[in-house]
Design an enzyme around this catalytic site. Structure first.
Site, PDB file in Angstrom:
ATOM      1  N   HIS A 127      34.323  32.673  32.729  1.00  0.00           N
ATOM      2  CA  HIS A 127      35.664  33.242  32.935  1.00  0.00           C
ATOM      3  C   HIS A 127      36.668  32.234  32.367  1.00  0.00           C
ATOM      4  CE1 HIS A 127      39.227  34.357  35.373  1.00  0.00           C
ATOM      5  NE2 HIS A 127      38.658  35.527  35.539  1.00  0.00           N
ATOM      6  N   ASP A 204      30.978  27.773  39.401  1.00  0.00           N
ATOM      7  CA  ASP A 204      31.996  28.783  39.685  1.00  0.00           C
ATOM      8  C   ASP A 204      31.312  29.901  40.471  1.00  0.00           C
ATOM      9  OD1 ASP A 204      33.508  31.083  39.637  1.00  0.00           O
ATOM     10  OD2 ASP A 204      33.977  31.000  37.501  1.00  0.00           O
ATOM     11  N   GLN A 207      31.930  35.071  41.907  1.00  0.00           N
ATOM     12  CA  GLN A 207      31.198  36.343  42.013  1.00  0.00           C
ATOM     13  C   GLN A 207      29.905  36.198  42.802  1.00  0.00           C
ATOM     14  OE1 GLN A 207      32.431  39.165  41.117  1.00  0.00           O
ATOM     15  NE2 GLN A 207      34.140  38.431  39.881  1.00  0.00           N
ATOM     16  N   LYS A 230      37.493  37.998  46.926  1.00  0.00           N
ATOM     17  CA  LYS A 230      36.360  38.727  46.345  1.00  0.00           C
ATOM     18  C   LYS A 230      35.239  38.893  47.364  1.00  0.00           C
ATOM     19  CE  LYS A 230      37.191  36.915  41.701  1.00  0.00           C
ATOM     20  NZ  LYS A 230      37.786  38.011  40.950  1.00  0.00           N
ATOM     21  N   CYS A 368      38.840  38.661  31.358  1.00  0.00           N
ATOM     22  CA  CYS A 368      39.110  37.215  31.232  1.00  0.00           C
ATOM     23  C   CYS A 368      37.890  36.469  30.698  1.00  0.00           C
ATOM     24  CB  CYS A 368      39.571  36.596  32.549  1.00  0.00           C
ATOM     25  SG  CYS A 368      41.058  37.359  33.188  1.00  0.00           S
TER      26      CYS A 368
HETATM   27  N1  7TS Z   1      35.493  32.988  37.970  1.00  0.00           N
HETATM   28  C1  7TS Z   1      34.927  34.201  37.935  1.00  0.00           C
HETATM   29  C2  7TS Z   1      33.488  34.320  37.600  1.00  0.00           C
HETATM   30  C3  7TS Z   1      35.706  35.313  38.239  1.00  0.00           C
HETATM   31  O1  7TS Z   1      35.135  36.511  38.236  1.00  0.00           O
HETATM   32  C4  7TS Z   1      37.073  35.168  38.544  1.00  0.00           C
HETATM   33  C5  7TS Z   1      37.969  36.347  38.773  1.00  0.00           C
HETATM   34  C6  7TS Z   1      37.596  33.868  38.596  1.00  0.00           C
HETATM   35  C7  7TS Z   1      36.789  32.805  38.294  1.00  0.00           C
HETATM   36  C8  7TS Z   1      38.998  33.608  39.001  1.00  0.00           C
HETATM   37  O2  7TS Z   1      39.125  33.886  40.355  1.00  0.00           O
HETATM   38  P1  7TS Z   1      40.552  33.957  41.067  1.00  0.00           P
HETATM   39  O3  7TS Z   1      40.237  34.462  42.430  1.00  0.00           O
HETATM   40  O4  7TS Z   1      41.105  32.590  41.078  1.00  0.00           O
HETATM   41  O5  7TS Z   1      41.367  34.913  40.258  1.00  0.00           O
HETATM   42  N2  7TS Z   1      37.519  37.512  38.148  1.00  0.00           N
HETATM   43  C9  7TS Z   1      38.200  38.674  38.012  1.00  0.00           C
HETATM   44  C10 7TS Z   1      37.629  39.816  37.468  1.00  0.00           C
HETATM   45  O6  7TS Z   1      36.470  39.898  37.084  1.00  0.00           O
HETATM   46  N3  7TS Z   1      38.535  40.792  37.451  1.00  0.00           N
HETATM   47  O7  7TS Z   1      39.679  40.324  37.981  1.00  0.00           O
HETATM   48  C11 7TS Z   1      39.476  39.006  38.338  1.00  0.00           C
END
Ligand code: 7TS
Length: 411
Positions: A127, A204, A207, A230, A368
């Site tokens: 990401h 990371d 997910q 999430k 992303c």
């Molecule tokens: N890493 C992964 C693998 C992610 O899926 C996301 C967010 C992030 C980092 C960033 O997380 P945040 O909570 O700080 O935003 N992924 C997604 C997505 O797949 N669709 O919207 C956000």
């Protein structure tokens, strides 16, 4: 719906008030859980409870509401330590989410560990939040960011990964579960390889947290990040876990209140972790919601949740394979609850718009992960991502919506 007897899907769904909402004249079919998941009543109540019974700024007041708020906050830290298998609650830093966690590690560990010519090894399925912060610190330190390739199935090419690890590799930072493909990476093997080279390992877990039972000690990493929103918790709260001796060694990220021991214009000394990394007034009620989400997931049993999601995903893969011209992007052998796809002759955004008219929420775009989209030669995909409340009937509505889109765009 065929479910294991232990998994009472109707009861689970009843825990989520929003799932009975109607959108565009249909019951919502929420298949965008990888972007953010919906919240059970228990999470909403836990946040309310803080505001209703024990809200004030934390760690500073001598008055009773501040003490209560601090207790809510610190109890949640202990709960999250248990949820991820940390040795101590002092290793749990509350952050805004994975993005802030990764920026913190890249900045603090990067400044501590990286010098001219050193390398940070990533993968081609990261990401943007696990790419850009490393590029920023590489610019500051003269280090180089390298990415290991992804195979046609969407798995990490482990031979290439091992070959890219070298004596200059100081940090390896890898996504545990890919948001765009659903691939579950072999992080224990990655950890073994990184350790052999003496590189730090950052994972990371954005997910992974909603789908996999976590044990940061068994995974063998040095840092782990997750986002509350999430995993059925509130937005604006997440966890960065780090090994205690490393949290002590690396410099702080943000400066301000709470992260210091003493301040003078000549010299400032820092607090011990976790306070060292929690400058300023934090999200005070969020951690209680996150702890309630951890309770909720553990109450259902993460293996049971994962089993249910795997059945829904496999059903989706089989239903979608019947849609003419549809190609699934990402067919890893180990997958979490994500199905990304493209349909010949129809732009993913058009698919998303038609599905929305039917009350089916999916995400479309590059997720992303632009380098990954480039790897697969697509500008974007449509992505259905499943959570613990999704049903096979919702998958049927997804498949029907895609056929409607085909009739419109490919008559
Ligand atoms: N890493 C992964 C693998 C992610 O899926 C996301 C967010 C992030 C980092 C960033 O997380 P945040 O909570 O700080 O935003 N992924 C997604 C997505 O797949 N669709 O919207 C956000």
């Amino acid at each position: 719906m065929i479910s294991a007897p232990a998994y009472d899907l109707e009861k689970v769904r009843a825990d989520f008030p929003i799932l009975s909402e109607e959108v565009r004249g249909h019951r919502i079919a929420y298949l965008d859980n990888a972007a953010s998941s919906q919240k059970p009543r228990a999470v909403l109540d836990a946040v309310d409870h803080v505001y209703e019974t024990g809200y004030a700024n934390i760690h500073r007041g001598v008055h009773v509401l501040s003490e209560r708020a601090t207790e809510h906050y610190e109890r949640s830290r202990r709960r999250m330590a248990k949820f991820i298998g940390a040795q101590s609650a002092d290793e749990v830093i509350f952050v805004r989410g994975t993005t802030e966690g990764l920026n913190l590690v890249a900045s603090s560990l990067g400044r501590y560990a990286l010098g001219e010519g050193d390398e940070v090894l990533l993968t081609g399925m990261e990401h943007h939040s696990n790419i850009v912060p490393w590029q920023m610190v590489a610019d500051l330190t003269g280090a180089k960011v390298v990415a290991a390739p992804v195979t046609d199935r969407g798995e990490l090419d482990m031979d290439a990964f091992a070959a890219l690890l070298n004596d200059r590799t100081r940090i390896v930072s890898v996504v545990h579960v890919s948001n765009a493909l659903g691939t579950v990476n072999p992080v224990e093997e990655i950890s073994r390889l990184a350790r052999e080279r003496g590189a730090y390992l950052v994972l990371d877990g954005a997910q992974a947290a909603p789908h996999l039972k976590l044990d940061v000690q068994r995974l063998g990493c040095d840092f782990y990040c997750l986002s509350g929103h999430k995993m059925y918790g509130p937005s604006g709260i997440g966890v960065l876990w780090g090994k205690k001796r490393l949290l002590e060694a690396i410099p702080p990220y943000q400066g301000g209140g709470e992260m210091i021991r003493t301040v003078s214009f000549e010299r400032t000394t820092y607090a011990e972790p976790p306070a060292k990394f929690e400058a300023g007034t934090p999200n005070i009620a969020g951690p209680a919601g996150l702890a309630a989400a951890a309770d909720y997931l553990d109450g259902l049993g993460i293996p049971e949740v994962a089993g249910h999601e795997a059945r829904v995903r496999e059903y989706a893969e089989s239903r979608l394979s019947e849609v003419p011209g549809l190609r699934v992007v990402g067919t890893a052998r180990e997958k979490a609850a994500v199905v990304s796809f493209v349909v010949d002759g129809v732009h993913p955004h058009d698919l998303g718009t038609v599905l929305d008219q039917e009350g089916v929420a999916v995400r479309t775009g590059h997720h992303c992960t632009q380098p990954l989209m480039e790897r697969f030669g697509v500008p974007a995909t449509a992505r259905a991502s499943f959570g613990l409340y999704n049903t096979e009937a919702e998958v049927d509505r997804l498949a029907a919506g895609l056929r409607t889109a085909l009739e419109i765009f490919r008559p």
